[in-house]
Write an enzyme that holds these catalytic residues in place. Structure first.
Site, PDB file in Angstrom:
ATOM      1  N   ASP A  99      26.893  46.776  21.332  1.00 51.53           N
ATOM      2  CA  ASP A  99      28.191  47.751  21.065  1.00 51.53           C
ATOM      3  C   ASP A  99      27.475  49.067  21.303  1.00 51.53           C
ATOM      4  O   ASP A  99      26.819  49.540  20.528  1.00 51.53           O
ATOM      5  CB  ASP A  99      28.762  47.529  19.655  1.00 51.53           C
ATOM      6  CG  ASP A  99      29.769  48.649  19.924  1.00 51.53           C
ATOM      7  OD1 ASP A  99      30.566  48.975  20.951  1.00 51.53           O
ATOM      8  OD2 ASP A  99      30.328  48.880  18.671  1.00 51.53           O
ATOM      9  N   SER A 123      34.924  38.990  64.045  1.00 53.47           N
ATOM     10  CA  SER A 123      33.562  38.942  64.089  1.00 53.47           C
ATOM     11  C   SER A 123      32.951  39.629  63.052  1.00 53.47           C
ATOM     12  O   SER A 123      33.377  40.709  62.752  1.00 53.47           O
ATOM     13  CB  SER A 123      32.918  39.552  65.611  1.00 53.47           C
ATOM     14  OG  SER A 123      31.902  39.573  65.489  1.00 53.47           O
ATOM     15  N   SER A 124      31.745  39.268  62.476  1.00 50.57           N
ATOM     16  CA  SER A 124      30.895  40.052  61.770  1.00 50.57           C
ATOM     17  C   SER A 124      30.490  41.046  62.219  1.00 50.57           C
ATOM     18  O   SER A 124      30.311  42.295  61.179  1.00 50.57           O
ATOM     19  CB  SER A 124      29.870  39.243  60.793  1.00 50.57           C
ATOM     20  OG  SER A 124      28.932  38.981  62.048  1.00 50.57           O
ATOM     21  N   ASP A 137      34.875  48.419  25.978  1.00 45.99           N
ATOM     22  CA  ASP A 137      35.134  47.902  24.460  1.00 45.99           C
ATOM     23  C   ASP A 137      36.466  47.814  24.127  1.00 45.99           C
ATOM     24  O   ASP A 137      36.745  46.797  23.302  1.00 45.99           O
ATOM     25  CB  ASP A 137      34.393  49.449  23.796  1.00 45.99           C
ATOM     26  CG  ASP A 137      35.252  50.500  24.188  1.00 45.99           C
ATOM     27  OD1 ASP A 137      36.202  50.618  25.042  1.00 45.99           O
ATOM     28  OD2 ASP A 137      34.865  51.625  23.647  1.00 45.99           O
ATOM     29  N   GLY A 188      38.427  57.561  20.111  1.00 48.61           N
ATOM     30  CA  GLY A 188      39.495  57.424  21.285  1.00 48.61           C
ATOM     31  C   GLY A 188      40.442  56.634  21.115  1.00 48.61           C
ATOM     32  O   GLY A 188      40.560  55.972  19.902  1.00 48.61           O
TER      33      GLY A 188
END
Length: 722
Positions: free
Chosen positions: A413, A301-302, A517, A545
């Protein structure tokens, strides 16, 4: 009434079909009743409320002191698919007379039941405004189709979660007619306190039952797979019998398959079993006390995945009926509930636990928001609803202007230093590019992105470029499905839990895609670069990085929590230098621009960096490029640092080869050309012979982040998939 310009009370018709929807509608009805200066309330009761087998639940509406204006018998018995269709038809035949008599200004309809579809269809065809409660949610069953059909018929929408709101916006519903209010039942749930709850427990389960030592079971048929849902119900009852705890079993709803489920209950003697109490209906006030103090709730059941979270009661959600719902940590899913043992194990895991209160579906203040929303409805506004479609050409016939237009994307970007926006053509040509310094605060950054995109969109018109959408590349962990930055890199401040899609979509009226990215670089290679036509490849970005993206069987891999391809944080040494992620020995701690800058500064501080032909101005910071220059000019220590960095990157690539076995590795970014030969050497020395034939190449793309952001838009227009 001054607020909406109406010169009379708003006549509101609330239509309720069953015990479940009444629990959501009753708080709204009570709220309407407390404001007689603004509203007139008419109550229409239909569906299973009026059937004895389902408890004649219309009586609880009368007990709540509501006058029922109309009772409509609309259920065709049979409990199969045909009976459901016939019930909708019967309701459609009977409702016009009722609505003509009541003449409501607005009808409030709840949820995703077939009865609600009949109500919404009748009201829409009779030019009556519809307010739909709980639109935009996803359960994973046929109910979704009905719910979304009602959404399209409704003029106003009240949703319970942020995701549901976003789904409604994605379905092109008018933003101004959507209210994120929370679930009305939570207004009652979060304030429900009954010191005498033990008397309620004893009334329904017996005098010898203790708090938290019983189970509530509520299971409904799945209309798209009735046979399996009946089998699952049989297994559930067997597991509950074996578990040997007192259990309150509620009869299923009226959907197709419910009759067969009741037969299963009777075949197993559940109604006469000493450990079971089988009931058709429990009043909502008492039901919430029962689930609040249960050791566990089980079924599909919901109510289990929605309301019970307010109490932290453990829930076992069986099968696929609620597979798309948002759930709290109290819910344990058993999607393939195909054995008694599997269900029994779930009972052992969940029974007796206590979880924190979950407020995913509401904060207890939904009704005041809904009443305010109702008061704002202006009956003088045109009835015809508007859809917020993305801009498209009105005429599908071709003309010379259409042919000469350049199909393009706006690409954004978000780097650690600069914010760039570009107009990118279908062929990957950067038609125009804008660059600004990336602000440090969230407000300034969002404002600048919007400003730059608006300027670029205006310029695109002058350049005869037709913008199809906006793609955004950003650092950090991104949920591309929702367009939200979950966690940012340290280089981009104030960038956690940021919804990028909504403000841009609202401002530009264009579809918006967002991704990490590194993933964007991989998508750029797939569409425009050396990954074009490759089934499996990996992209590694070498810059400030280290990032990357993985393409497997032509598709980008995001991972279960959108954390795939964090390749810069592959550990290549147990005692390596500290990394910005908090660990140490990562590739990024050796081979990133930040790592090379760190080593360059060390050499410079010791007067070991500069060689003949080199100089560093006093106002210029020492960086990775100075280290590279020194290495080229013969600085042995600089050469050693670069070799170590390249080796670390190479070891990371070897790990990738042994894990993913791609046919191609693409090194991208400013440092790629300095590492390529070292990486190839490490592969020859360290990799298994079966993967040494991999191609390792340097990317020939100039702006992979921008091109990847654009590719999300351009791929959608050509493939028509998201």
């Amino acid at each position: 009434m001054e607020k909406n310009g109406n010169n009379r009370k708003l006549r509101v018709c609330v239509a309720t079909c069953n015990r479940a929807d009444y629990s959501k509608l009753a708080p709204i009805m009570f709220g309407i009743k407390t404001e007689p200066a603004f509203f007139e309330l008419d109550v229409v009761v239909l569906g299973s409320h009026l059937i004895d087998d389902y408890g004649n639940t219309y009586r609880m509406i009368e007990q709540d002191d509501f006058d029922i204006n109309t009772r409509l018998h609309t259920i065709v018995r049979g409990e199969d698919e045909a009976a459901m269709v016939e019930s909708v038809g019967l309701a459609l035949v009977k409702l016009p007379d009722v609505l003509n008599r009541l003449k409501p200004d607005i009808m409030i309809v709840h949820g995703d039941r077939f009865d609600a579809l009949a109500l919404a269809t009748s009201a829409a065809l009779m030019n009556i405004r519809i307010l739909h409660i709980e639109g935009g949610e996803v359960s994973g069953t046929i109910d979704d189709s009905i719910r979304h059909a009602i959404t399209k018929l409704a003029h106003y929408h009240v949703c319970c979660t942020r995701s549901a709101e976003q789904h409604l916006i994605s379905m092109c519903e008018d933003h101004d007619r959507i209210l994120l209010a929370g679930c009305p039942s939570y207004d009652k749930l979060l304030s429900a306190k009954n010191k005498d709850y033990m008397s309620i427990i004893r009334m329904w389960l017996g005098d010898d039952v203790k708090c938290k030592d019983y189970i509530v079971a509520l299971q409904h048929p799945v209309t798209t797979d009735i046979k399996h849902s009946i089998k699952m119900f049989e297994l559930t009852l067997d597991a509950l019998i074996s578990f040997n705890k007192r259990t309150l079993v509620l009869f299923p709803n009226i959907d197709a398959g419910s009759k067969e489920m009741v037969r299963v209950m009777r075949k197993k003697g559940i109604e006469h079993h000493p450990n079971f109490r089988a009931v058709k209906h429990v009043p909502f006030d008492q039901f919430i006390q029962l689930v609040a103090h249960a050791g566990c709730m089980i079924g599909n059941s919901s109510c289990g995945v929605r309301e019970v979270g307010a109490f932290g009661t453990p829930v076992i959600n069986l099968g696929t009926r609620q597979i798309g719902r948002e759930t709290g940590e109290n819910v344990l899913h058993v999607r393939d509930a195909d054995t008694q043992d599997k269900i029994l194990q779930a009972l052992h895991l969940q029974f007796g636990k206590q979880y924190p209160c979950s407020k995913i579906y509401g904060d207890g203040n939904a009704v005041p928001r809904i009443l305010k929303f109702l008061k704002s409805i202006d009956l003088q506004e045109p009835l015809q609803k508007k859809f917020c479609f993305p801009p498209v050409k009105e005429n599908i016939s071709q003309d010379i202007d259409h042919i000469l237009e350049t199909l393009s994307a706006l690409a954004v970007d978000l780097g650690g230093t600069n914010l760039r926006v570009a107009i990118v053509s279908m062929k990957g040509e950067i038609v125009k590019k804008y660059t600004q310094f990336n602000p440090k605060t969230y407000e300034e950054r969002i404002s600048l992105i919007l400003q730059m995109c608006v300027e670029a969109a205006a310029e695109a018109v002058k350049l005869n470029c037709r913008i199809l959408g906006v793609g955004i590349s950003t650092g950090g962990r991104v949920n591309p499905q929702e367009g939200v930055v979950l966690h940012s890199t340290k280089l981009i401040q104030e960038w956690n839990s940021v919804d990028l899609r909504t403000p841009l979509s609202d401002t530009l009226h264009l579809p918006v895609w967002v991704d990490n990215d590194g993933n964007c670089a991989a998508m750029a290679e797939r569409k425009f670069g050396q990954g074009k036509g490759q089934e499996n490849f990996v992209t590694l970005i070498t810059g400030t990085g280290i990032g990357g993206g993985i393409i497997h069987q032509h598709e980008l891999i995001h991972g279960s929590s959108f954390c795939a391809a964090e390749l810069g944080h592959l550990v290549v040494s147990l005692d390596g230098p500290d990394c910005s992620c908090g660990s140490h020995g990562c590739i990024e701690a050796y081979a990133s621009g930040m790592a090379l800058q760190r080593e360059a500064k060390k050499l410079h501080d010791e007067d070991l960096l500069l060689v003949e032909g080199m100089s560093v101005p006093k106002d210029e910071a020492v960086g990775a490029l100075h280290l590279i220059q020194a290495a080229k000019l013969g600085n042995v220590k600089a050469q050693s640092i670069l070799r170590t960095a390249g080796t670390a990157l190479g070891l990371g690539v070897v790990n990738i080869l042994h894990t993913m076995n791609p046919s191609l590795v693409i090194l991208s970014g400013v440092l790629a050309s300095h590492y390529i030969h070292i990486v190839r050497d490490v592969i020859r020395q360290q990799a298994l012979s079966s993967v040494q034939d991999v191609d390792v190449v340097v990317s020939d793309l100039v702006d992979p982040a921008l091109l990847g952001a654009a590719s999300m838009v351009l791929d959608y227009t050509t493939r028509r998939i998201h």
